[in-house]
Each structure stands twice: as C-alpha cells, then as structure tokens.
Design a protein around this motif. Structure first.
Motif, PDB file in Angstrom:
ATOM      1  N   TYR A   1       2.243  -5.265   8.299  1.00  0.00           N
ATOM      2  CA  TYR A   1       1.171  -4.638   8.233  1.00  0.00           C
ATOM      3  C   TYR A   1       1.136  -3.535   6.937  1.00  0.00           C
ATOM      4  O   TYR A   1       1.967  -2.754   6.502  1.00  0.00           O
ATOM      5  CB  TYR A   1       1.010  -3.872   9.534  1.00  0.00           C
ATOM      6  N   HIS A   2      -0.179  -3.828   6.298  1.00  0.00           N
ATOM      7  CA  HIS A   2      -0.467  -2.900   5.185  1.00  0.00           C
ATOM      8  C   HIS A   2      -0.246  -1.349   5.731  1.00  0.00           C
ATOM      9  O   HIS A   2      -0.532  -1.323   6.969  1.00  0.00           O
ATOM     10  CB  HIS A   2      -1.777  -3.395   4.372  1.00  0.00           C
ATOM     11  N   LYS A   3      -0.168  -0.623   4.728  1.00  0.00           N
ATOM     12  CA  LYS A   3      -0.352   0.786   4.915  1.00  0.00           C
ATOM     13  C   LYS A   3      -1.801   1.118   5.916  1.00  0.00           C
ATOM     14  O   LYS A   3      -2.053   1.970   6.683  1.00  0.00           O
ATOM     15  CB  LYS A   3      -0.547   1.856   3.616  1.00  0.00           C
TER      16      LYS A   3
ATOM     17  N   GLY B   1       0.967  -1.217   0.055  1.00  0.00           N
ATOM     18  CA  GLY B   1       0.135   0.024  -0.075  1.00  0.00           C
ATOM     19  C   GLY B   1       0.795   1.222   0.144  1.00  0.00           C
ATOM     20  O   GLY B   1       0.362   2.554  -0.056  1.00  0.00           O
ATOM     21  N   TYR B   2       2.094   1.158   0.026  1.00  0.00           N
ATOM     22  CA  TYR B   2       3.107   2.245   0.101  1.00  0.00           C
ATOM     23  C   TYR B   2       3.584   2.420  -1.291  1.00  0.00           C
ATOM     24  O   TYR B   2       4.084   1.621  -1.973  1.00  0.00           O
ATOM     25  CB  TYR B   2       4.196   1.997   0.882  1.00  0.00           C
TER      26      TYR B   2
ATOM     27  N   ARG C   1      11.500  -0.857   8.880  1.00  0.00           N
ATOM     28  CA  ARG C   1      10.703  -0.962  10.237  1.00  0.00           C
ATOM     29  C   ARG C   1       9.352  -0.615  10.017  1.00  0.00           C
ATOM     30  O   ARG C   1       8.397  -1.128  10.917  1.00  0.00           O
ATOM     31  CB  ARG C   1      11.446  -0.271  11.274  1.00  0.00           C
ATOM     32  N   ILE C   2       9.046   0.088   9.078  1.00  0.00           N
ATOM     33  CA  ILE C   2       7.690   0.850   9.077  1.00  0.00           C
ATOM     34  C   ILE C   2       6.741  -0.423   8.944  1.00  0.00           C
ATOM     35  O   ILE C   2       5.366  -0.191   9.209  1.00  0.00           O
ATOM     36  CB  ILE C   2       7.548   1.977   8.016  1.00  0.00           C
ATOM     37  N   MET C   3       7.114  -1.340   8.311  1.00  0.00           N
ATOM     38  CA  MET C   3       6.029  -2.443   7.787  1.00  0.00           C
ATOM     39  C   MET C   3       5.692  -3.037   9.119  1.00  0.00           C
ATOM     40  O   MET C   3       4.746  -3.974   8.887  1.00  0.00           O
ATOM     41  CB  MET C   3       6.798  -3.386   6.816  1.00  0.00           C
ATOM     42  N   HIS C   4       6.618  -3.055  10.114  1.00  0.00           N
ATOM     43  CA  HIS C   4       6.172  -4.111  11.413  1.00  0.00           C
ATOM     44  C   HIS C   4       5.340  -3.273  12.395  1.00  0.00           C
ATOM     45  O   HIS C   4       4.872  -3.806  13.087  1.00  0.00           O
ATOM     46  CB  HIS C   4       7.389  -4.696  11.986  1.00  0.00           C
TER      47      HIS C   4
END
Length: 769
Positions: free
Chosen positions: A295-297, A251-252, A263-266
């Motif tokens: 985790y999706h956006k 989604g990014y 890390r933004i994905m976790h």
C-alpha cells in the motif's frame, strides 16, 4: 648497513626527528636523494649512530618538474640506513692495522645536488691530503647523497713499521666507501622504482575498485526498480538503505522509512500467502521471492514481486538482506482482466456459459440428500430480434445491458444469472425459505423484464419466456439441466410468450421425438423420400389454367405422408432447408420439362424460397443452371418469397430480388398483409405478383372483403397480378372475380396432387375447355 625501506610522509606533517625531517623535506623538494648527519637510533639509543639516506616517491610514478608539483604529489620515500663506525672498524680490521682509528664526520655542507660519479672514476675523485711520516692523521673528503663528509684516519707512529702504507690504505678505504655509496644509491633507485610501481598498481586497483563501486552505486540509484537493504540482526529487519525508485514506488522518503520495519507497507493486510513465504525466506536466511499486496503512502493498493538475497560477512554470518521490488500492478491487472474476460460476458459483465457450467457443477457436487432443490431457469427475450432491428445494434446492446442489470438485482446471495449468448440468460436459483425461495425470485425476474425500457427517447416493453428445470428431479448434470430448461422455455413460447413453464416428461418425449425427426429428415434427403404435389392456379378472366404451385411432401417409410408444417420449420432451423429447397426447385423444373415433352401446353411453376435459401449467395447461379439444364424459358419459373422475409432488411432484400429478376424469372410476394411492410417498401421490390393471404380470403363473407378489395386495387395500381390463395367456395370465387382478382388457387379448384394425378387433371381440364 640496512637495506632500503618505504617511509610515508605526508607533506607538511613533520616526523619526530628534525634531522630526519630536514633530509626528507630536502629529498621531497629536489626529487633527489638526501642524507642525514649521523643520528641516534630511534629504536635503541644505545646503538651506534646511523646515517639515513632518503629517495622521494611521487603519485603517478613520475618526478614532477616544479617544486609546487613535487610538494603536492609527494607520497613518501624509500630509505637506507648505514652505521659508519661499525663499517670503518670492520674495514680497518680487514687491513690488519688495528692501531688505526677512523671517523666519518658530517661537514654540514651540501650543494643541493647529488654526486653523480661513475664507479670507474671513484678512485680519481679521492685525493688525500699530503701526509708526512711524522703525522699519524689523514683526512679524506667524500660526497654522498648530496652531503659532504670528512673521513678522518689516525695512526699511532711505530718504530718497527713504516707508515708508507697509510696513503694507500686510506685510498682503498675511500674507494670502498664510494663503492658502498654507489651500491646504496643503486639499491635505493631500484627500491623507489619498485615502490612507485607497486604504488601505481595499488592506485590503479584502488581506482578501479572505486570506479566499480561508484558504478554499482549509480546503477542502484538509477534503477527503475526499488532496491533496499535491511538489517538481518535487528528485530523487525529495519531498513538501512533505499534507492530513489523505492521512494517513487512507495511514496515514503528515505528519512521516513530508514530505521522502520517494512510492515508499514502492508498495513492491516497481513493475511497474505506472499507474507508467509517472505517470513520463511528471512527465517531460513536464503534467497527467494514472494508476491505481495503493498500500500502506497496515500493508501493506494499496488502489487509487487520481491526478490531477496542474504549478505554474509567474511565469517559467513548473514548481516543484511538486499531486496529488489518490482511493481507488477499493471501485469496483475492485465492478468485479472484476462481471467475476468474468460469467465464473464464482455457486453453485460455477467458470468458467461463457462462460469455457468462451473457453478452448476459445484452446486451439483455440493448437493447432499435432504438439501432443498435448486432451479435452473432458461430465459429468452420475446421478439428481441424485432426490437434489435428497430433500435439498431447499438441501442439493442444497451437494452441488453439494462436488462442484465435488472436481472442481477433480482437475485439473493448464492443465486446466479449468466448470459448464455444473444438474448438468452440462465439462472441458478436456490429454493430457500420464503421470501428467499425460488418462486419469489422467479416472480421478481418476470416483473423486472416487463418494466418499460426508455432508449433514445422511445419506450419499449420487453417480455421474456422462461423454462425451468429442477435439480435433482430433472437431471443431475449441468448440460442436461440446461437442456431441459431450454425445452421448457420453448413450451413457454408456444403458450403465448411472457410466461414460464416447468420441464415435464411430456416435454422430454416431444424433444426426443424432435431429435428423431431431425435424424429421419437427414436420412430422407439421402433416401429420396420427398415428393412434389402440384396445385393449379385458375385465371378468372378466361378460365384457363396456365400456372401451378409446387408443394413438397414427405412420405416417411413408417409414418406415411407428413405435411410441410411438420418438418419445414425443423428443416429451416437445422439448415437442411437449403438442400431440400434445391431439390424442390430442380424437381419442379424437371417436371415442367417432362410435361412439355409429353405435349402439354407451356406451364409456369411457382416454388417457395425459404429465408436461408433467399440469402444464400449461390442462389442465382443455381437457378440459372437449373433453367439451362432443363431448357426452360425463365418466365416458366416463379419464385415466391414471404413478406416477413423482406422486411428484415429492405435494402439487402431489394438487392437480392434485383439479381433474381435479371435472370428473367417471375417474382411473387406471398402472404401479403401479414408482414408489416409499407407501401413505400413494396414499391422498391421488383415483384410481378401479389398473393392475398388465405386468412383474408376466408373472411370475405365477414369483414375481410374490404381488405381483399384494397389489396386487389393496390396490386393493379402497382401493375402487379393479384392472386388469391385458399379459395374454397363458389361465393369466394364470385366475389374475387367481381372485384377484378386475376388468379385464384385453392380447394375449390383442386387440392394439391401428385405429378401423375395432376397430369390427368390437366388433361381433363383442357378437354373440357
């Protein structure tokens, strides 16, 4: 003279020297060689002037046909450089005429074409101008690389020597120069061929490399799996590239994620075993893989398997990591679903018997002396089969689901309820301090079961019987605890249902006795320990005895004669009743045949059919074979079925009775009035005899006479014979005869007798009549 070299010149871009530029442009435009006037050396101005000859090169290795194409496809040139002064000085020195001087002069003339003269005609092309003996100068015109040159040779006159050698020397020099020019042309042509061939190969390799690189790029862009490249040298391993699949998966967008750490994905979900493995792979700069929760956006959870590989530069230093992310959410959910199904009941979603055993094993292993005991409670719903048959299986399943939900809601943390199968549930209840103790929980369970159920606009009032075994007092093994709780549950059933009972040593003794009885029952069939007793049936209209009922007895080797009520239910439960019932049927028919051979009047024998026998597919075939083996009239065999057996499935029961009736046997309905059958159902069955249950006959002197009269009238209205069981007094006989009952049976006539005693009784009866 210097050999040919490669020189690149892009169209429209001048070089430093206009003389060289003019010759190079001329070569480019014509596609042929072009020479310059003598020019100063670009490397060292003190060197003698240099003559440069250019041969153009083109992309594709072919000289284009048009000027525009030649200008467009021009890729450079090969060239040769000549120093004429040094060359001529060397030639004159070789001739021994040191007083001569020579000069090669550019005539500023070109016809735009190259001189293309075979080497054999070089000498013919050189025509020196006439020279008188008084003159010491000779001029020789030469054409080289499309340029006209004048060779000047000057000789100081001498008295001692004749100058007749001069024309011939000039001629030799001219020929030599022509040969050198031809050699230069050949070398330039070969150099161009090599250069253009090399350029073609380079271009081919470059195009192949570009095509391969483009293909790889397209493959990465078109990949269904997310591919990304991160820096290996910057803090946090920031992203430097992502493909479109990464954008779709996460989604990014690329703009949002490039330069960021993954890390933004976790999010805050950092306690993952996969993340620890990922950190080890990056720290050790090696290939590897890890399974992660991402985790999706939009915040939605999905699972990925990440494959990581390091990228090294020419020195072996890791500069980047390439990662491929595979979305395994569906596979993960499918695996979790399979795991859930392996440990949970499909209908109620409660833990199943495998999960129950695992949880019990864990509780037993974790138990320490001094810990409070825990209970194993075995619940069986009362009369659920009847409710299920009334509702239908669909609504019956819905009832189980609602009951399961209620049971789950009664438990505290740590307690467990599992569906063992059918309408059976097993609990693990931990006996904590009130109000979380096991007694309070059991009370809530009993209350939850008995709450009315509303299904299909009907209200039902379920109930359940519960048996309880306590750990460690009643067992220290999962199977033993469940078995003891099951025994206690049967005790609750016997106590009137809708209650709970605790396991006791007495129950254990009863259970052990039952186990032993089952073993003895199996052995009895092999050891021929059963025997038949016969009870006569008296016709009230004429006082004759034309029929009897065969009743099985078990003569145990140590316990003596065991009545049917003590072993028939066990035989029914274990399935031995099918084998036992066949033995009763064969033995009774053989006895009737034997009495026929002994001269007794024809008799009819009634044999009871159990539920298992009645529904056995081979029953009609077996009966036909028995009748044929003993040469009996089918009317001499009467098959008794109970009313409760027929009401379970009226349609199926009617079909089975029709098959039996086609054999010609008599059919009787036993215990009428106790099985809740309706008159409409009764009319569907092809029966011949209606037997009045002994419980109604025993109440004749009280209020049962009305029921008995009604049953007799009902039988006659349906064209059936009415038979009364359990007649024990003369008053009962008189009442039955007065109201038209056809046949009576009971102790008033005779108790059931063994075959030999019954034969004696019959002979006495016939003699008295």
């Amino acid at each position: 003279m210097h050999g040919p070299s490669a020189l690149q010149l892009s169209p429209g871009i001048p070089i430093d020297d206009p003389v060289r530029e003019e010759a190079l442009i001329r070569a480019r435009n014509t596609g042929k060689m072009a020479a310059t006037a003598p020019v100063h050396s670009a490397v060292d101005p003190s060197h003698p002037d240099t003559l440069m000859i250019f041969l153009p090169l083109y992309y594709g290795g072919v000289i284009p046909d048009t000027l525009a194409a030649r200008q467009r496809n021009f890729s450079g040139a090969v060239f040769a450089s000549i120093q004429p002064d040094l060359l001529l000085a060397s030639m004159l020195d070789q001739s021994g005429e040191t007083s001569a001087t020579a000069r090669l002069r550019f005539d500023d003339y070109t016809d735009g074409t190259l001189l293309d003269i075979p080497m054999a005609t070089f000498a013919e092309s050189i025509e020196p101008e006439p020279v008188s003996l008084q003159q010491a100068q000779v001029q020789l015109p030469l054409f080289l690389a499309g340029t006209r040159w004048i060779l000047d040779i000057t000789m100081e006159p001498t008295a001692s020597r004749s100058q007749r050698w001069l024309p011939w020397s000039i001629l030799a020099i001219g020929i030599l120069l022509s040969l050198l020019g031809a050699l230069i042309i050949v070398r330039l042509q070969k150099a161009r061929e090599r250069s253009m061939h090399s350029a073609t190969q380079d271009r081919s390799l470059r195009r192949q490399a570009e095509a391969a690189l483009h293909l790889r790029q397209r493959a990465i862009e078109a990949s269904a799996n997310a591919i990304l490249i991160t820096s290996a040298t910057k803090l946090g391993y920031p992203v430097e590239y992502v493909n479109p699949a990464f954008e779709r998966m996460t989604g990014y967008s690329a703009d949002e994620i490039i330069g960021q750490s993954l890390r933004i994905m976790h999010g805050s979900d950092t306690e993952q075993e996969g993340l620890e493995e990922l950190q080890r792979i990056l720290a050790e700069q090696r290939e590897g893989q890890a399974t992660l929760r991402n985790y999706h956006k939009n915040g939605q959870l999905y699972w990925t398997r990440v494959h990581i590989a390091p990228v090294r530069d020419e020195t072996g230093v890791v500069t980047h990591f390439v990662a491929a992310k595979y979305d395994i959410t569906q596979a993960r959910r499918y695996r979790e679903s399979l795991e859930f199904q392996a440990w949970h009941d499909a209908l109620t979603q409660l833990p199943n018997r495998h999960a129950l055993r695992a949880r019990l094993t864990e509780a037993i292993q974790n138990y320490k002396p001094g810990d409070p005991p825990f209970w194993v409670a075995f619940l069986d719903l009362d009369n659920f089969k009847l409710m299920n048959d009334s509702l239908g299986h669909t609504l019956g399943d819905l009832a189980l689901q609602q009951i399961a939900k209620r049971l789950q809601e009664t438990l505290h943390d740590g307690d467990m309820v599992a569906r063992r199968g059918g309408d059976e549930f097993v609990f693990i209840l931990f006996d904590n301090a009130p109000p979380r103790n096991a007694v309070a929980t059991l009370s809530r369970i009993m209350s939850a079961i008995t709450r009315p159920l509303s299904l299909n606009d009907q209200r039902f009032y379920p109930s359940g019987s519960v048996g309880i075994a306590i750990h460690p007092k009643d067992g220290n093994d999962p199977e033993i605890l469940i078995k003891h709780a099951d025994m206690a549950m049967y005790q609750a059933k016997q106590q009137g249902r809708n209650n709970y009972q605790f396991f006791s040593s007495a129950l254990h003794e009863q259970a052990m006795e039952r186990v032993q009885l089952e073993a003895d029952l199996r052995a009895a069939l092999d050891n021929n320990e059963f025997e038949l007793h016969y009870q006569p049936q008296l016709n009230l209209h004429d006082g004759e005895m034309r029929s009897m009922e065969a009743l099985v007895r078990w003569r145990h080797p140590t316990r003596g004669l065991i009545p049917p009520g003590s072993f028939i239910p066990l035989a029914e439960e274990t399935g031995l009743i099918v084998r036992l019932g066949e033995w009763v049927l064969r033995t009774a028919c053989q006895q009737i045949a034997a009495w026929r051979e002994a001269g007794l009047p024809p008799l009819r024998v009634a044999v009871n059919l159990s539920a298992r026998q009645f529904n056995h597919r081979d029953l009609p075939i077996m009966i036909r074979c028995v009748l044929q083996d003993n040469m009996l009239d089918p009317q001499q065999l009467e098959l008794e079925v109970t009313e409760s057996l027929l009401v379970d499935d009226v349609k199926a029961a009617s079909a089975i009775l029709e098959r039996l009736k086609r054999l010609g046997v008599m059919l009787s309905l036993d215990d009428f009035g106790t099985g809740y059958s309706s008159l409409a159902q009764l009319k569907r069955f092809p029966i011949d005899i209606l037997k009045i249950d002994r419980s109604f006959v025993s109440d004749i002197s009280d209020s049962g006479d009305t029921i008995v009269r009604t049953i007799i009238k009902l039988a006659h209205n349906l064209g059936l014979t009415a038979v009364a069981e359990g007649v024990e007094t003369a008053e009962q006989k008189a009442f039955l005869k007065e109201h038209g009952c056809d046949v009576i049976q009971g102790y008033y006539i005779s108790r059931p007798l063994p075959a030999e005693e019954f034969e004696t009784w019959m002979r006495q009866h016939y003699a008295a009549s």
